[in-house]
Design an enzyme around this catalytic site. Structure first.
Site, mmCIF file in Angstrom:
data_model
loop_
_atom_site.group_PDB
_atom_site.id
_atom_site.type_symbol
_atom_site.label_atom_id
_atom_site.label_comp_id
_atom_site.label_asym_id
_atom_site.label_seq_id
_atom_site.Cartn_x
_atom_site.Cartn_y
_atom_site.Cartn_z
ATOM 1 N N HIS B 15 0.821 -1.205 0.000
ATOM 2 C CA HIS B 15 0.000 0.000 0.000
ATOM 3 C C HIS B 15 0.858 1.259 0.000
ATOM 4 O O HIS B 15 2.084 1.192 0.011
ATOM 5 C CB HIS B 15 -1.040 -0.023 1.113
ATOM 6 C CG HIS B 15 -0.477 -0.193 2.479
ATOM 7 N ND1 HIS B 15 0.122 -1.343 2.895
ATOM 8 C CD2 HIS B 15 -0.439 0.661 3.520
ATOM 9 C CE1 HIS B 15 0.517 -1.192 4.143
ATOM 10 N NE2 HIS B 15 0.196 0.010 4.554
ATOM 11 N N ALA B 16 0.166 2.384 -0.039
ATOM 12 C CA ALA B 16 0.808 3.638 -0.410
ATOM 13 C C ALA B 16 2.072 3.991 0.380
ATOM 14 O O ALA B 16 3.121 4.240 -0.197
ATOM 15 C CB ALA B 16 -0.208 4.769 -0.298
#
Lengths: 547, 85
Positions: B15-16
């Site tokens: 994820h980011a």
């Protein structure tokens, strides 16, 4: 002059400049450019500015909401440095000889569409981040001031809709009013506006394309009206109203420090509802006699992992100490339904309002519950804390809670940690709890009626659904009858009963509640002095219930 | 060229934020670092491409490192995966 009507959630008047919060709906114009290098240089500067704005936002957020919640701004910075994204923008400027604004907007759309099409929900949500950074760069290119800068002057915020997190991010000192196209009177934004004494209109059928930042507007929460570009006469009328409002405010100020007691001698405990530690300031400012509802779930929202026992302990302790010997009623975790948190990994539900939430989570995942109880019992040493449990439907649940409380107490005792088991009560917010009132009253120290949920469950109306506002009657006789029953059950067992839902702040019902024998009203801080004035003007003599 | 396979154990996958940290880490090395999931691949220095792979929990990714400093790089990237994904 443009007039629109909407639903008012706080009856105040404000006049000032509009700040339009446009979420990417705006069309960026495509123009041909001759000097490619100059255009790239403009882009360069806009991105550099964007990164430093994000750095400032990141630092501000770290201070205010903590590292975990602030991380999003760091990610935005990294996205602005992404090679593919930057290459795509540069290529468009070069090959098509177009303006940087259009190249950024177009590239932003392309990338965000790519994420929006992914089958992973988390990644789909990232498309909003890409739109966000692209909008920031476009705004910088166009020289538009964002919400982020300290330079923003106090403004009337106009938007399609506002999410709770957007509302929270704003600097409260710089908001004159809220005006939104969508939203429900029961939304968190509405609740926040009430808490901050800010005029707010929702469901306003305006065309955002006709509205620009910098326009002058008047928001009249009394008449439920917003006027854009008012003429001089209208401005003068509004200024007079604002003056009256200010005088009224000063009158209310004079009620500070006074007792909340009817002419007939009945005393009401007038408390305030809060959602975060920083709201304690509003409580003291408005001279509430205590905190009747501290929504502890705000400690759990907007972060990646559970708050630790220490974090919770510190938050509860701070509030308890700040309030001195005044009562602070903390409601245990009420996550689920409309308040979702990723790390709880709650399953998707068809009907979340009637689903896995609040005490149901606590009694199933007892480790989460025990951490919170430990923090509460430790903090109770430092002030006048009470604990209240939400969403109760049966005596059996209360007994289960007591068993967990006993376990936690035993652990604290064995570890030699300082603690205190405070007064414990329950929220009455299900029809089942109302009907079982007599039995429940024998088990707990107090009742606090949560009218928002009680109303939605009794009337079978979803409070998040604004198309149902027309069917929603907060004064429905069934609700008033239930409140009466709850008060009677409580008094029969020798405990007190209060109201902590929105209905408690409804001036049309205040006298009725006082006559019914309600002992405590907990309302938005901004309503405290108004209710005190109303109660002091009443003649009710119903005997004060000994507490 | 060096390479290793890795099974993602992190709940939300790549994820980011950790992807951003991976970009920072990868930029320390001259070697070209590629993350492959099935047919698709992305350079470890490109955040959006990395996120665009849509790597989820239990997915197996292949990490390829090629360049002058590939020995140090592969070691560092492997450690990074173990810590963050």
């Amino acid at each position: 002059m443009m007039n629109f009507s909407g639903k008012s959630v706080y009856k105040g008047i404000a006049m000032g400049k509009v700040l339009l919060l446009d979420k990417g709906g705006e069309q960026v114009k495509r123009t041909h450019i001759d000097d490619i290098e100059a255009e790239k240089k403009r882009l360069e500067e806009a991105i550099e500015n964007g990164k430093s704005q994000l750095q400032q936002l990141y630092e501000k957020a770290v201070k205010e909401v903590g590292e975990a919640s602030a991380a999003i701004f760091e990610v935005h910075q990294m996205m602005m440095e992404d090679e593919d994204y930057l290459d795509a923008i540069h290529n468009m400027i070069e090959s098509e000889q177009i303006n940087a604004e259009f190249a950024v907007a177009q590239t932003g759309d392309n990338f965000s569409d790519m994420f929006a099409a992914m089958d992973d929900e988390y990644m789909r949500a990232r498309s909003a981040d890409i739109k966000d950074i692209s909008n920031r760069i476009v705004d910088n290119l166009l020289g538009k001031a964002g919400m982020s800068g300290d330079s923003m002057e106090p403004s009337i915020i106009v938007a399609d809709d506002l999410s709770p997190s957007e509302t929270v991010q704003m600097d409260k000192e710089k908001i004159l009013a809220f005006v939104t196209v969508h939203g429900s009177t029961n939304s968190h934004t509405a609740i926040l506006a009430r808490m901050m004494n800010i005029p707010a209109l929702i469901g306003v059928p305006m065309n955002l394309e006709e509205i620009h930042s910098g326009m002058v507007a008047i928001v009249d929460g009394v008449n439920g009206e917003v006027i854009f570009e008012p003429d001089q006469e209208t401005c003068l009328t509004a200024m007079n109203k604002i003056k009256d409002q200010e005088e009224q405010r000063l009158l209310l100020e004079s009620l500070k420090g006074q007792e909340t007691i009817t002419k007939g001698g009945r005393k009401i405990h007038l408390y305030a509802n809060i959602g975060s530690v920083s709201d304690v300031g509003y409580v003291l400012e408005n001279d509430a006699e205590g905190i009747g509802l501290f929504r502890s779930e705000f400690l759990y929202l907007g972060r990646d992992d559970f708050p630790t026992e220490e974090e919770q302990f510190n938050a509860y302790k701070t509030v308890a100490q700040t309030m001195g010997n005044k009562k602070v009623i903390i409601r245990t975790l009420d996550i689920g339904a409309d308040k979702q948190v990723d790390y709880f990994n709650l399953p998707k539900e068809e009907n979340p309002a009637m689903g896995y939430r609040a005490i149901r989570i606590c009694l199933t995942q007892t480790d989460i519950f025990k951490t919170q109880l430990r923090a509460l019992f430790r903090a109770a040493v430092y002030g006048n804390i009470s604990i209240m449990y939400p969403m109760i439907i049966s005596v059996n649940e209360v007994r289960k809670i007591k068993a967990v409380v006993a376990e936690v107490e035993k652990e604290l005792k064995e570890l030699g940690i300082d603690y205190k088991i405070p007064e414990q009560g329950i929220m009455i917010e299900t029809p089942a709890a109302v009907l079982m009132g007599d039995d429940l009253a024998k088990e707990v120290d107090f009742f606090s009626i949560g009218t928002n949920d009680l109303t939605q469950y009794t009337l079978a109306i979803d409070r998040q659904n604004n198309t149902l506002d027309a069917f929603f009657d907060s004064h429905h006789p069934a609700i008033l009858k239930m409140i009466q029953m709850v008060v009677e059950s409580a008094h029969k067992a020798g405990i007190w009963a209060g109201i902590c839902g929105e209905l408690g702040a409804d001036p049309e019902l205040t006298e009725k509640f006082v006559e019914m024998g309600v002992d405590e009203l907990s309302v938005s801080p901004s309503m405290v002095l108004k209710l005190r004035k109303m109660i002091r003007d009443m003649s009710t003599t119903t005997p004060d219930f000994g507490r | 060229m060096k390479s290793f396979d890795y099974v993602i154990t992190d709940e939300v996958g790549i994820h980011a934020r950790p992807a951003g940290l991976l970009v920072k880490e990868a930029k320390k090395y001259a070697s070209k670092i590629t993350i492959k999931k099935g047919e698709k691949g992305a350079e470890a220095t490109k955040l959006m491409a990395l996120m665009g792979l849509g790597v989820k929990k239990d997915d197996t990714v292949t990490v390829e490192v090629a360049g002058d400093d590939e020995d140090q790089a592969v070691e560092a990237i492997q450690a990074f995966f173990q810590q963050n994904f």
